[in-house]
Scaffold this motif. Sequence first.
Motif, PDB file in Angstrom:
ATOM      1  N   ILE A   1      39.630  40.378  33.303  1.00 45.48           N
ATOM      2  CA  ILE A   1      38.956  39.088  33.440  1.00 45.48           C
ATOM      3  C   ILE A   1      39.308  38.523  34.813  1.00 45.48           C
ATOM      4  O   ILE A   1      40.471  38.545  35.222  1.00 45.48           O
ATOM      5  CB  ILE A   1      39.399  38.109  32.328  1.00 45.48           C
ATOM      6  CG1 ILE A   1      38.973  38.654  30.953  1.00 45.48           C
ATOM      7  CG2 ILE A   1      38.801  36.716  32.553  1.00 45.48           C
ATOM      8  CD1 ILE A   1      39.560  37.877  29.782  1.00 45.48           C
ATOM      9  N   ARG A   2      38.306  38.032  35.536  1.00 47.60           N
ATOM     10  CA  ARG A   2      38.540  37.472  36.868  1.00 47.60           C
ATOM     11  C   ARG A   2      39.058  36.030  36.710  1.00 47.60           C
ATOM     12  O   ARG A   2      38.284  35.088  36.526  1.00 47.60           O
ATOM     13  CB  ARG A   2      37.255  37.530  37.694  1.00 47.60           C
ATOM     14  CG  ARG A   2      36.830  38.958  38.027  1.00 47.60           C
ATOM     15  CD  ARG A   2      35.632  39.021  38.957  1.00 47.60           C
ATOM     16  NE  ARG A   2      34.415  38.582  38.319  1.00 47.60           N
ATOM     17  CZ  ARG A   2      33.632  39.349  37.548  1.00 47.60           C
ATOM     18  NH1 ARG A   2      33.980  40.606  37.303  1.00 47.60           N
ATOM     19  NH2 ARG A   2      32.516  38.871  37.023  1.00 47.60           N
ATOM     20  N   VAL A   3      40.381  35.903  36.739  1.00 46.87           N
ATOM     21  CA  VAL A   3      41.042  34.645  36.428  1.00 46.87           C
ATOM     22  C   VAL A   3      42.069  34.323  37.502  1.00 46.87           C
ATOM     23  O   VAL A   3      42.616  35.232  38.140  1.00 46.87           O
ATOM     24  CB  VAL A   3      41.714  34.729  35.030  1.00 46.87           C
ATOM     25  CG1 VAL A   3      42.731  35.856  34.985  1.00 46.87           C
ATOM     26  CG2 VAL A   3      42.350  33.405  34.624  1.00 46.87           C
TER      27      VAL A   3
ATOM     28  N   ILE B   1      46.651  33.356  21.323  1.00 43.88           N
ATOM     29  CA  ILE B   1      46.495  33.985  22.639  1.00 43.88           C
ATOM     30  C   ILE B   1      45.499  35.130  22.579  1.00 43.88           C
ATOM     31  O   ILE B   1      44.562  35.224  23.380  1.00 43.88           O
ATOM     32  CB  ILE B   1      47.853  34.473  23.175  1.00 43.88           C
ATOM     33  CG1 ILE B   1      48.780  33.283  23.442  1.00 43.88           C
ATOM     34  CG2 ILE B   1      47.666  35.279  24.462  1.00 43.88           C
ATOM     35  CD1 ILE B   1      50.199  33.678  23.815  1.00 43.88           C
ATOM     36  N   SER B   2      45.681  36.023  21.613  1.00 44.34           N
ATOM     37  CA  SER B   2      44.822  37.214  21.532  1.00 44.34           C
ATOM     38  C   SER B   2      43.383  36.839  21.220  1.00 44.34           C
ATOM     39  O   SER B   2      42.445  37.354  21.844  1.00 44.34           O
ATOM     40  CB  SER B   2      45.355  38.188  20.478  1.00 44.34           C
ATOM     41  OG  SER B   2      45.415  37.559  19.209  1.00 44.34           O
ATOM     42  N   ASN B   3      43.163  35.920  20.277  1.00 37.17           N
ATOM     43  CA  ASN B   3      41.789  35.537  19.927  1.00 37.17           C
ATOM     44  C   ASN B   3      41.092  34.813  21.077  1.00 37.17           C
ATOM     45  O   ASN B   3      39.900  35.009  21.324  1.00 37.17           O
ATOM     46  CB  ASN B   3      41.784  34.654  18.686  1.00 37.17           C
ATOM     47  CG  ASN B   3      42.050  35.431  17.408  1.00 37.17           C
ATOM     48  OD1 ASN B   3      41.953  36.657  17.396  1.00 37.17           O
ATOM     49  ND2 ASN B   3      42.401  34.731  16.337  1.00 37.17           N
ATOM     50  N   GLY B   4      41.839  33.965  21.775  1.00 40.30           N
ATOM     51  CA  GLY B   4      41.241  33.234  22.886  1.00 40.30           C
ATOM     52  C   GLY B   4      40.828  34.156  24.018  1.00 40.30           C
ATOM     53  O   GLY B   4      39.717  34.043  24.559  1.00 40.30           O
ATOM     54  N   ILE B   5      41.723  35.073  24.372  1.00 36.26           N
ATOM     55  CA  ILE B   5      41.406  36.017  25.459  1.00 36.26           C
ATOM     56  C   ILE B   5      40.259  36.927  25.055  1.00 36.26           C
ATOM     57  O   ILE B   5      39.350  37.192  25.856  1.00 36.26           O
ATOM     58  CB  ILE B   5      42.658  36.822  25.849  1.00 36.26           C
ATOM     59  CG1 ILE B   5      43.707  35.900  26.477  1.00 36.26           C
ATOM     60  CG2 ILE B   5      42.290  37.940  26.822  1.00 36.26           C
ATOM     61  CD1 ILE B   5      45.023  36.580  26.797  1.00 36.26           C
ATOM     62  N   GLU B   6      40.268  37.407  23.828  1.00 37.33           N
ATOM     63  CA  GLU B   6      39.193  38.295  23.374  1.00 37.33           C
ATOM     64  C   GLU B   6      37.854  37.575  23.296  1.00 37.33           C
ATOM     65  O   GLU B   6      36.799  38.181  23.508  1.00 37.33           O
ATOM     66  CB  GLU B   6      39.561  38.916  22.029  1.00 37.33           C
ATOM     67  CG  GLU B   6      40.648  39.989  22.155  1.00 37.33           C
ATOM     68  CD  GLU B   6      41.075  40.560  20.824  1.00 37.33           C
ATOM     69  OE1 GLU B   6      40.446  40.204  19.803  1.00 37.33           O
ATOM     70  OE2 GLU B   6      42.027  41.360  20.800  1.00 37.33           O
ATOM     71  N   THR B   7      37.882  36.269  23.000  1.00 34.83           N
ATOM     72  CA  THR B   7      36.642  35.476  23.016  1.00 34.83           C
ATOM     73  C   THR B   7      36.016  35.494  24.408  1.00 34.83           C
ATOM     74  O   THR B   7      34.809  35.725  24.567  1.00 34.83           O
ATOM     75  CB  THR B   7      36.931  34.017  22.596  1.00 34.83           C
ATOM     76  OG1 THR B   7      37.369  34.001  21.239  1.00 34.83           O
ATOM     77  CG2 THR B   7      35.675  33.159  22.730  1.00 34.83           C
TER      78      THR B   7
ATOM     79  N   LEU C   1      48.227  34.616  32.342  1.00 30.17           N
ATOM     80  CA  LEU C   1      47.513  35.215  33.474  1.00 30.17           C
ATOM     81  C   LEU C   1      47.608  36.740  33.430  1.00 30.17           C
ATOM     82  O   LEU C   1      46.583  37.436  33.554  1.00 30.17           O
ATOM     83  CB  LEU C   1      48.083  34.683  34.787  1.00 30.17           C
ATOM     84  CG  LEU C   1      47.525  35.297  36.074  1.00 30.17           C
ATOM     85  CD1 LEU C   1      46.069  34.887  36.280  1.00 30.17           C
ATOM     86  CD2 LEU C   1      48.363  34.875  37.290  1.00 30.17           C
ATOM     87  N   ASN C   2      48.792  37.269  33.255  1.00 26.44           N
ATOM     88  CA  ASN C   2      48.986  38.724  33.240  1.00 26.44           C
ATOM     89  C   ASN C   2      48.246  39.374  32.077  1.00 26.44           C
ATOM     90  O   ASN C   2      47.674  40.465  32.218  1.00 26.44           O
ATOM     91  CB  ASN C   2      50.476  39.061  33.175  1.00 26.44           C
ATOM     92  CG  ASN C   2      51.200  38.734  34.466  1.00 26.44           C
ATOM     93  OD1 ASN C   2      50.608  38.782  35.540  1.00 26.44           O
ATOM     94  ND2 ASN C   2      52.485  38.387  34.379  1.00 26.44           N
ATOM     95  N   LEU C   3      48.237  38.714  30.931  1.00 26.89           N
ATOM     96  CA  LEU C   3      47.520  39.256  29.776  1.00 26.89           C
ATOM     97  C   LEU C   3      46.014  39.310  30.053  1.00 26.89           C
ATOM     98  O   LEU C   3      45.333  40.294  29.726  1.00 26.89           O
ATOM     99  CB  LEU C   3      47.797  38.408  28.537  1.00 26.89           C
ATOM    100  CG  LEU C   3      49.214  38.518  27.952  1.00 26.89           C
ATOM    101  CD1 LEU C   3      49.423  37.456  26.866  1.00 26.89           C
ATOM    102  CD2 LEU C   3      49.457  39.906  27.391  1.00 26.89           C
TER     103      LEU C   3
END
Length: 423
Positions: free
Chosen positions: A354-356, A408-414, A346-348
């Motif tokens: 991103i509205r999460v 984590i990084s690839n998923g968030i950046e997607t 969540l924090n990342l």
Amino acid sequence: MENKNKDNKDEYKSVNKNTNTDHRLIGKKLKFFIFSDRVGSGLPLWLPRGTILRKNLEDFLTDVQKKSGYEMVVTPHIGHKKLYVRSGHWSKYGKDNFKPIHTTRKEEEFLLKPMNCPHHCEVYRSQEWSYRDLPKRFAEFGTVYRYEQSGELHGLTRVRCFTQDDAHIFCTYDQLLEEFKKVINLVFYVFRSLGFLKYTIRISFRDPNKIDDYLGSKINWEKAEKAILKAVKEEKIKASINYGEASFYGPKLDFLIKDSLGRNWQLGTIQVDYNLPERFDLYYKGKNNEKRRPVMIHRAPFGSLERLIAIMIEHTKGNIPLWLSPNQAVILPISEKYIIYAKKILNLMLNYDIRVFLDVRNEKINKKIRDSEDSKIPYMIILGEKEEKNEMISLRRHGLGHVGMFSISNGIETIFHETNLKN
């Protein structure tokens, strides 16, 4: 800007009776807005999610306008009756206004603001301008009020208070054509970004048999009409001419989008006005220091936020584009054991703007997924033992199902990359 709430009554002859696309039902289900009898008919209450959607639209257009040289202003929700008498709105729309507000001073009579234009004329009039200062472009998300009859009210498409994405451009006659064409292209950009790719364009002129219904001289009307025709020709736009559809103070160019149900809705409008600058005695100093009258362009690409959101909800069946969606993603831990890992994710994601949000309810994961699907949340991040152990996240896309497991990084950046994509 002439009240968009009153235009195109044909749109309301056949209301949407499909429960799968009715914006009133979807808006309530998605917790965007409600109506309350205690507040009053035709007066929507915007809930947190709906407020985020409105704000996203405002931020989008504010950014576009800023890049195009507009300056934002804010004007009151009420004005002295004499302001609207001077502008002509009282004589033309007096019966449609809420009743005047009286104070203890007999000479004071105020109205809930029916239009933003008179206020913007006063903003322009607040200081002297030279031809070197023009054009001046004043923009405002201004809420206006009209007393619609109860039988004419319909969800967000016909309300008693609505917010216009209003702007008024004060320019010289020589600048009029170029400014008008710039607004045309701004409207096209807004439509493309919102996914409205099918539209028709209509030129609205006076009814030649009812000249007395309009303000201003014949010469000024002819100049305004010629300017619109020239702009349309130079931009190579196909447009029909409709007589009798002009505003009472000037001709206009109207943009009608076609939604997924095949209905036409008027959104964008651009109006040329020689009359209000005369009625408010607006001027600028010319090259020889002489007083000259500016031309005024009224424009509103959205028309009103209320109508736009209603059309968008029905057009998409509530599947708001990701870049505008109030909730772009939800994090769904499989059990309480994975909440600490979920908070890390969540924090990342919040760092990416991103509205999460995190769903920590004590429910089975299948129940959480179903609820997220019903809420039409674009992305779901599923977290369990495998994801935590390997520092991965599993992604689901609304309507598509499982997308895959990512670092984590690839998923968030997607997700982040897609949030920045407009249509």
